[in-house]
Design a protein around this motif. Structure first.
Motif, PDB file in Angstrom:
ATOM      1  N   TYR A  21      -7.652  -8.041 -42.836  1.00 11.89           N
ATOM      2  CA  TYR A  21      -6.217  -8.328 -42.841  1.00 11.89           C
ATOM      3  C   TYR A  21      -5.651  -8.351 -41.424  1.00 11.89           C
ATOM      4  O   TYR A  21      -4.736  -9.087 -41.116  1.00 11.89           O
ATOM      5  CB  TYR A  21      -5.461  -7.287 -43.666  1.00 11.89           C
ATOM      6  N   LEU A 214       9.810 -13.110 -51.696  1.00 13.03           N
ATOM      7  CA  LEU A 214       8.356 -13.330 -51.683  1.00 13.03           C
ATOM      8  C   LEU A 214       7.780 -13.465 -53.092  1.00 13.03           C
ATOM      9  O   LEU A 214       7.083 -14.439 -53.400  1.00 13.03           O
ATOM     10  CB  LEU A 214       7.675 -12.163 -50.951  1.00 13.03           C
ATOM     11  N   GLU A 246      16.338 -13.743 -45.161  1.00 11.77           N
ATOM     12  CA  GLU A 246      15.016 -13.119 -45.167  1.00 11.77           C
ATOM     13  C   GLU A 246      14.536 -12.783 -43.752  1.00 11.77           C
ATOM     14  O   GLU A 246      14.753 -13.531 -42.820  1.00 11.77           O
ATOM     15  CB  GLU A 246      14.008 -14.042 -45.869  1.00 11.77           C
ATOM     16  N   LYS A 247      13.847 -11.644 -43.639  1.00  9.97           N
ATOM     17  CA  LYS A 247      13.366 -11.198 -42.330  1.00  9.97           C
ATOM     18  C   LYS A 247      11.847 -11.269 -42.207  1.00  9.97           C
ATOM     19  O   LYS A 247      11.283 -10.879 -41.200  1.00  9.97           O
ATOM     20  CB  LYS A 247      13.790  -9.733 -42.088  1.00  9.97           C
ATOM     21  N   SER A 248      11.181 -11.692 -43.261  1.00  6.71           N
ATOM     22  CA  SER A 248       9.720 -11.662 -43.232  1.00  6.71           C
ATOM     23  C   SER A 248       9.136 -13.056 -43.028  1.00  6.71           C
ATOM     24  O   SER A 248       9.434 -13.988 -43.789  1.00  6.71           O
ATOM     25  CB  SER A 248       9.205 -11.078 -44.555  1.00  6.71           C
ATOM     26  N   LEU A 250       6.098 -13.769 -43.585  1.00  5.75           N
ATOM     27  CA  LEU A 250       5.226 -13.985 -44.745  1.00  5.75           C
ATOM     28  C   LEU A 250       6.027 -14.584 -45.908  1.00  5.75           C
ATOM     29  O   LEU A 250       5.619 -15.566 -46.520  1.00  5.75           O
ATOM     30  CB  LEU A 250       4.588 -12.653 -45.169  1.00  5.75           C
ATOM     31  N   THR A 280       7.919 -10.838 -34.932  1.00  8.58           N
ATOM     32  CA  THR A 280       7.078  -9.797 -35.549  1.00  8.58           C
ATOM     33  C   THR A 280       5.614  -9.909 -35.114  1.00  8.58           C
ATOM     34  O   THR A 280       4.712  -9.547 -35.848  1.00  8.58           O
ATOM     35  CB  THR A 280       7.176  -9.862 -37.084  1.00  8.58           C
ATOM     36  N   LEU A 283       3.192  -7.124 -35.587  1.00  6.65           N
ATOM     37  CA  LEU A 283       2.658  -6.845 -36.924  1.00  6.65           C
ATOM     38  C   LEU A 283       1.789  -7.983 -37.437  1.00  6.65           C
ATOM     39  O   LEU A 283       1.421  -7.998 -38.599  1.00  6.65           O
ATOM     40  CB  LEU A 283       3.824  -6.656 -37.903  1.00  6.65           C
TER      41      LEU A 283
ATOM     42  N   GLU B  81      11.147   0.326 -49.627  1.00 14.00           N
ATOM     43  CA  GLU B  81      11.702  -1.023 -49.624  1.00 14.00           C
ATOM     44  C   GLU B  81      13.065  -0.950 -48.948  1.00 14.00           C
ATOM     45  O   GLU B  81      13.568   0.140 -48.660  1.00 14.00           O
ATOM     46  CB  GLU B  81      11.811  -1.599 -51.031  1.00 14.00           C
ATOM     47  N   TYR B  82      13.656  -2.106 -48.686  1.00  8.92           N
ATOM     48  CA  TYR B  82      14.923  -2.094 -47.969  1.00  8.92           C
ATOM     49  C   TYR B  82      16.039  -2.709 -48.798  1.00  8.92           C
ATOM     50  O   TYR B  82      15.862  -3.767 -49.386  1.00  8.92           O
ATOM     51  CB  TYR B  82      14.803  -2.853 -46.648  1.00  8.92           C
ATOM     52  N   ASP B 121       5.713  -7.705 -47.986  1.00 10.13           N
ATOM     53  CA  ASP B 121       6.177  -8.294 -46.721  1.00 10.13           C
ATOM     54  C   ASP B 121       6.641  -7.187 -45.783  1.00 10.13           C
ATOM     55  O   ASP B 121       7.821  -7.058 -45.467  1.00 10.13           O
ATOM     56  CB  ASP B 121       7.271  -9.332 -46.973  1.00 10.13           C
ATOM     57  N   ASP B 123       6.318  -6.897 -42.680  1.00 11.19           N
ATOM     58  CA  ASP B 123       6.965  -7.366 -41.442  1.00 11.19           C
ATOM     59  C   ASP B 123       8.482  -7.435 -41.628  1.00 11.19           C
ATOM     60  O   ASP B 123       9.249  -6.971 -40.783  1.00 11.19           O
ATOM     61  CB  ASP B 123       6.388  -8.721 -41.001  1.00 11.19           C
ATOM     62  N   GLY B 124       8.904  -7.975 -42.762  1.00 14.69           N
ATOM     63  CA  GLY B 124      10.335  -8.076 -43.035  1.00 14.69           C
ATOM     64  C   GLY B 124      10.970  -6.714 -43.261  1.00 14.69           C
ATOM     65  O   GLY B 124      12.105  -6.463 -42.851  1.00 14.69           O
ATOM     66  N   LEU B 126      10.073  -3.883 -41.897  1.00 15.65           N
ATOM     67  CA  LEU B 126      10.243  -3.185 -40.618  1.00 15.65           C
ATOM     68  C   LEU B 126      11.415  -3.754 -39.827  1.00 15.65           C
ATOM     69  O   LEU B 126      12.148  -3.009 -39.175  1.00 15.65           O
ATOM     70  CB  LEU B 126       8.966  -3.301 -39.787  1.00 15.65           C
ATOM     71  N   LEU B 127      11.598  -5.052 -39.932  1.00 14.70           N
ATOM     72  CA  LEU B 127      12.692  -5.689 -39.209  1.00 14.70           C
ATOM     73  C   LEU B 127      14.033  -5.351 -39.874  1.00 14.70           C
ATOM     74  O   LEU B 127      14.977  -4.925 -39.219  1.00 14.70           O
ATOM     75  CB  LEU B 127      12.466  -7.209 -39.204  1.00 14.70           C
ATOM     76  N   LEU B 132      11.576  -1.668 -36.424  1.00  8.69           N
ATOM     77  CA  LEU B 132      10.807  -2.449 -35.454  1.00  8.69           C
ATOM     78  C   LEU B 132      11.259  -2.239 -34.004  1.00  8.69           C
ATOM     79  O   LEU B 132      10.409  -2.023 -33.134  1.00  8.69           O
ATOM     80  CB  LEU B 132      10.830  -3.939 -35.832  1.00  8.69           C
ATOM     81  N   PRO B 133      12.570  -2.267 -33.708  1.00  8.01           N
ATOM     82  CA  PRO B 133      12.965  -2.055 -32.311  1.00  8.01           C
ATOM     83  C   PRO B 133      12.499  -0.712 -31.745  1.00  8.01           C
ATOM     84  O   PRO B 133      12.143  -0.620 -30.568  1.00  8.01           O
ATOM     85  CB  PRO B 133      14.502  -2.102 -32.368  1.00  8.01           C
ATOM     86  N   LEU B 135       9.752   0.804 -32.549  1.00 10.70           N
ATOM     87  CA  LEU B 135       8.318   0.663 -32.273  1.00 10.70           C
ATOM     88  C   LEU B 135       8.112  -0.135 -30.986  1.00 10.70           C
ATOM     89  O   LEU B 135       7.274   0.216 -30.154  1.00 10.70           O
ATOM     90  CB  LEU B 135       7.619  -0.053 -33.438  1.00 10.70           C
ATOM     91  N   GLU B 136       8.905  -1.189 -30.838  1.00  9.72           N
ATOM     92  CA  GLU B 136       8.763  -2.031 -29.641  1.00  9.72           C
ATOM     93  C   GLU B 136       9.162  -1.261 -28.392  1.00  9.72           C
ATOM     94  O   GLU B 136       8.464  -1.324 -27.377  1.00  9.72           O
ATOM     95  CB  GLU B 136       9.633  -3.284 -29.789  1.00  9.72           C
ATOM     96  N   THR B 140       4.776   1.408 -29.658  1.00  8.06           N
ATOM     97  CA  THR B 140       4.024   2.122 -30.693  1.00  8.06           C
ATOM     98  C   THR B 140       3.482   1.130 -31.707  1.00  8.06           C
ATOM     99  O   THR B 140       4.212   0.271 -32.193  1.00  8.06           O
ATOM    100  CB  THR B 140       4.970   3.114 -31.410  1.00  8.06           C
ATOM    101  N   PHE B 142       1.905  -0.145 -35.340  1.00  8.41           N
ATOM    102  CA  PHE B 142       2.167   0.151 -36.746  1.00  8.41           C
ATOM    103  C   PHE B 142       0.942  -0.239 -37.565  1.00  8.41           C
ATOM    104  O   PHE B 142       0.366  -1.310 -37.373  1.00  8.41           O
ATOM    105  CB  PHE B 142       3.385  -0.643 -37.231  1.00  8.41           C
ATOM    106  N   LEU B 147      -3.221  -2.334 -46.200  1.00  8.82           N
ATOM    107  CA  LEU B 147      -4.183  -3.376 -45.827  1.00  8.82           C
ATOM    108  C   LEU B 147      -5.292  -2.870 -44.917  1.00  8.82           C
ATOM    109  O   LEU B 147      -6.197  -3.631 -44.563  1.00  8.82           O
ATOM    110  CB  LEU B 147      -3.449  -4.524 -45.113  1.00  8.82           C
ATOM    111  N   ASP B 148      -5.232  -1.636 -44.500  1.00 10.02           N
ATOM    112  CA  ASP B 148      -6.198  -1.110 -43.532  1.00 10.02           C
ATOM    113  C   ASP B 148      -7.599  -1.029 -44.152  1.00 10.02           C
ATOM    114  O   ASP B 148      -7.750  -1.010 -45.377  1.00 10.02           O
ATOM    115  CB  ASP B 148      -5.739   0.300 -43.108  1.00 10.02           C
TER     116      ASP B 148
END
Lengths: 328, 326
Positions: A21, A214, A246-248, A250, A280, A283, B81-82, B121, B123-124, B126-127, B132-133, B135-136, B140, B142, B147-148
């Motif tokens: 991944y 998504l 949307e922010k992703s 993906l 992003t 990530l 989730e957000y 998602d 990425d979305g 975190l944003l 995200l800011p 981490l940036e 740092t 993530f 998925l690891d």
């Protein structure tokens, strides 16, 4: 941007032809399948894609399925649907994709319930007016509940197989139409009030839960041959509206592929995709990059998710936020 | 007595002995026992996310005597989730403060990791969540635990009725795993704190979104088995604004103005439950965990910083958990 995404994908491939991944991680079937599909549409990607497909073929288990990665030994229906789609895209209908189909069909089922509830349901079914609402679908993990995303992957794979034009149908495939119908009913049943889909719960303790772009896009891709249904039209309206916020990267990539399968305007999503992909980068993962490349390839008319010929399916009552966005 | 009767009696006695020993046998391996004589839990006041959180967090870590120097630290906030205007997640300002504090205290590496329970998602997420800011700014990295790379690990207790679970390599290879939950009620478990937060360690790629596999094996049972197998070495709870009512997603914000620290997850979670005006002895997973994973009783907890009575802020709970208030 496409070149930078392509470079990332090519440089992330493992020596065995697979992808993890994330760059530097071990083989996983989902990113490998998506990368193989995406690279088939790129001139520089032919050899890496062929190597990836060879990896996929070599890892198919004797039950016809694939596990999520090499650390696991249990085949999984949703991953098998993706592996099967990658092979179908490249080789057409073969013994390997038919074996995958068999595994996916065998994995279909209803929500497992305790025996006492099953007896109660059986007694209810004796009444001629009884309608069974416990629709079957696919789960992430065997013997657990059915969810929207794995059901969408499996449904799309089965529809792609039926759409492949082959005269040679397995016995299971001939019986798949009932399963496809029931899985579609499952998806309609799990729709959120706002019009889209989340992971598969429309409410929690009586309170409405929100849909996600998504999962909505994935469901709509799986239901693309039912574009006239009001639920599908409402889902498209939700997706077009939610994609603007949307922010992703993906989610945007899959939304783009989804709108393209319906022949709807999607150009307005490309600037969003570029911005989010750059924002992003920290990530960045293989699956997202592969899907972003696939989204960009729709400009050339390539969309591996699409069934049959493309047609414009926008209903008159659909607004056109994309066009507004583009002109803003 | 005939031979047949002797055999029958023997079998009955044998089965009885087996059944008896099964009934009384602990459901955890001896190696899983880690209940200390006394556990230190620090409660520090933090009125808002605008305060100098790094200073407060550094103080909390020091008060608990955690050795950080040269350690590879993995922070596990709660990022399910957000949704706009909600308090579902560990506030990003707290995560940012913790990153900074660990770096100042000499950590060799700090990474943030989560396997969101409902969304793929990340990425979305975190944003949108604002993480995200942070981490940036601190460079740092993530790790998406869903998925690891993963490894099958034998469970150290057997409440779920299964032998093993997969866990991400990032978690298994960290020197210090820090669980950073939000102080929230939970409509199935009563409270969700540092122990329940470890649901996010379990890879979605294997167990799904949501991680329904764990629900099917019992939420309380899963919480205990995960925590007996993978240890959170330290806990930092974001109780500045918690969530009450129908948590963990649809509850209401509940300002509590605290950060809670400790190296015994059971003791920290019990303390947070008391801060919320609820009885930890009535929360099933805490009750079980209190037998072998940490200190549940107040007598086993050395409270430092603020006292519970000074910061107690009663949380509303759904009807099903009304009995937790007594």
């Amino acid at each position: 941007m496409r070149e930078s995404l392509l470079r990332f994908l090519l440089s992330s491939q493992n020596t065995d032809g697979s992808w993890g991944y994330v760059q530097g991680t071990r083989a996983a079937m989902e990113p490998t399948a998506y990368a193989a599909i995406a690279l088939r549409g790129e001139k520089a990607g032919q050899t890496p894609s062929a190597k990836a497909l060879e990896f996929i073929r070599s890892r198919q288990a004797s039950d016809g399925g694939w596990p999520v990665n090499l650390a696991d030994t249990e085949s999984s229906a949703w991953v098998t649907a993706l592996g099967g789609m990658a092979l179908l895209e490249s080789d057409g209908k073969t013994a390997a994709s038919v074996a995958a189909e068999r595994f996916v069909l065998r994995s279909f089922g209803k929500m497992p319930k305790p025996w006492i509830l099953r007896v109660a349901e059986w007694m209810q079914s004796l009444d001629s007016s009884y309608v069974d609402q416990n629709y079957g679908g696919w789960s992430w993990n065997p013997k657990t509940a059915r969810w929207v995303e794995p059901t969408s992957y499996a449904l799309l794979f089965l529809k792609k197989l039926n759409d492949s034009g082959s005269e040679v149908l397995s016995l299971e495939a001939k019986n798949s139409s009932g399963i496809i119908l029931e899985a579609e009913s499952f998806l309609y049943q799990r729709r959120c009030k706002e019009g889209g889909w989340n992971y598969g719960n429309s409410e929690g303790l009586g309170e409405a839960l929100r849909p996600f772009p998504l999962t909505t896009a994935l469901v709509l891709i799986a239901l693309q041959n039912q574009s006239a249904r009001p639920e599908v039209q409402a889902g498209l309206r939700y997706l077009e509206s939610a994609a603007m916020e949307e922010k992703s990267a993906l989610a945007i990539a899959i939304a783009c592929l989804c709108l393209d399968t319906y022949g709807l305007e999607k150009e307005w999503l490309f600037p969003v995709l570029v911005t989010l992909s750059e924002r992003t980068q920290l990530l960045r993962n293989v699956k997202t990059v592969a899907l972003a490349i696939m989204a960009l390839q729709t400009r050339e008319g390539r969309n591996p998710f699409r069934l049959g010929p493309r047609e414009n399916t926008r209903s008159e009552f659909l607004t056109s936020p994309g066009l507004k966005y583009a002109s803003a | 007595m005939h031979r047949r009767d002797i055999l029958k009696t023997g079998i009955t006695l044998g089965l009885g002995t087996i059944a008896g020993s099964c009934a009384s046998a602990p459901k955890w391996k001896p190696s899983a026992y880690r209940k200390p004589t006394i556990s230190r839990v620090a409660i520090l006041k933090a009125a808002s996310y605008e305060e100098n959180l790094t200073e407060i967090i550094q103080q909390g870590i020091k008060l608990c005597g955690l050795v950080v120097r040269d350690k590879r630290v993995l922070l596990k906030p709660n990022l399910v989730e957000y949704e706009k205007d909600t308090v579902i997640n560990t506030n990003p300002a707290v995560v940012g403060g913790v990153i900074e504090a660990f770096l100042r205290l000499g950590a060799r590496e700090v990474r943030v990791a989560e396997g969101p329970g409902h969304r793929r998602d990340t990425d979305g997420l975190l944003l949108a969540s604002g993480l995200l800011p942070y981490l940036e700014d601190t460079r740092t990295s993530f790790v998406d635990l869903n998925l690891d790379d993963m490894r099958r690990v034998a469970l150290q207790s057997s409440f779920m009725g299964i032998e093993a679970l997969f866990f991400p390599e990032a978690v298994l290879s960290a020197d210090l795993l820090v669980s950073m939950p939000k102080l929230k009620t939970h409509h199935w478990a009563g409270m969700t704190l540092s122990m329940k937060n470890l649901f996010g360690l379990v890879p979605g790629v294997k167990y799904g979104w949501p991680k329904n596999f764990l629900h099917w094996h019992g939420i309380d049972q899963s919480i205990v088995d995960i925590n007996s197998t993978v240890r959170a070495h330290f806990v930092i709870v974001d109780g500045i604004i918690g969530m009450e009512g129908n948590g963990p997603i649809q509850g209401k914000p509940k300002p509590s103005g605290v950060l809670v620290f400790g190296d015994d997850p059971v003791a920290v979670d019990a303390t947070c439950t008391r801060i919320a005006g609820l009885n930890p002895e009535k929360i099933k997973y805490l009750k079980i965990a209190g037998e072998f994973l940490g200190n549940l009783a107040e007598s086993g907890v050395q409270q430092i910083g603020e006292g519970i009575s000074k910061v107690e802020s009663p949380f509303e709970v759904i009807e099903a958990f009304r009995s937790l208030k007594t």
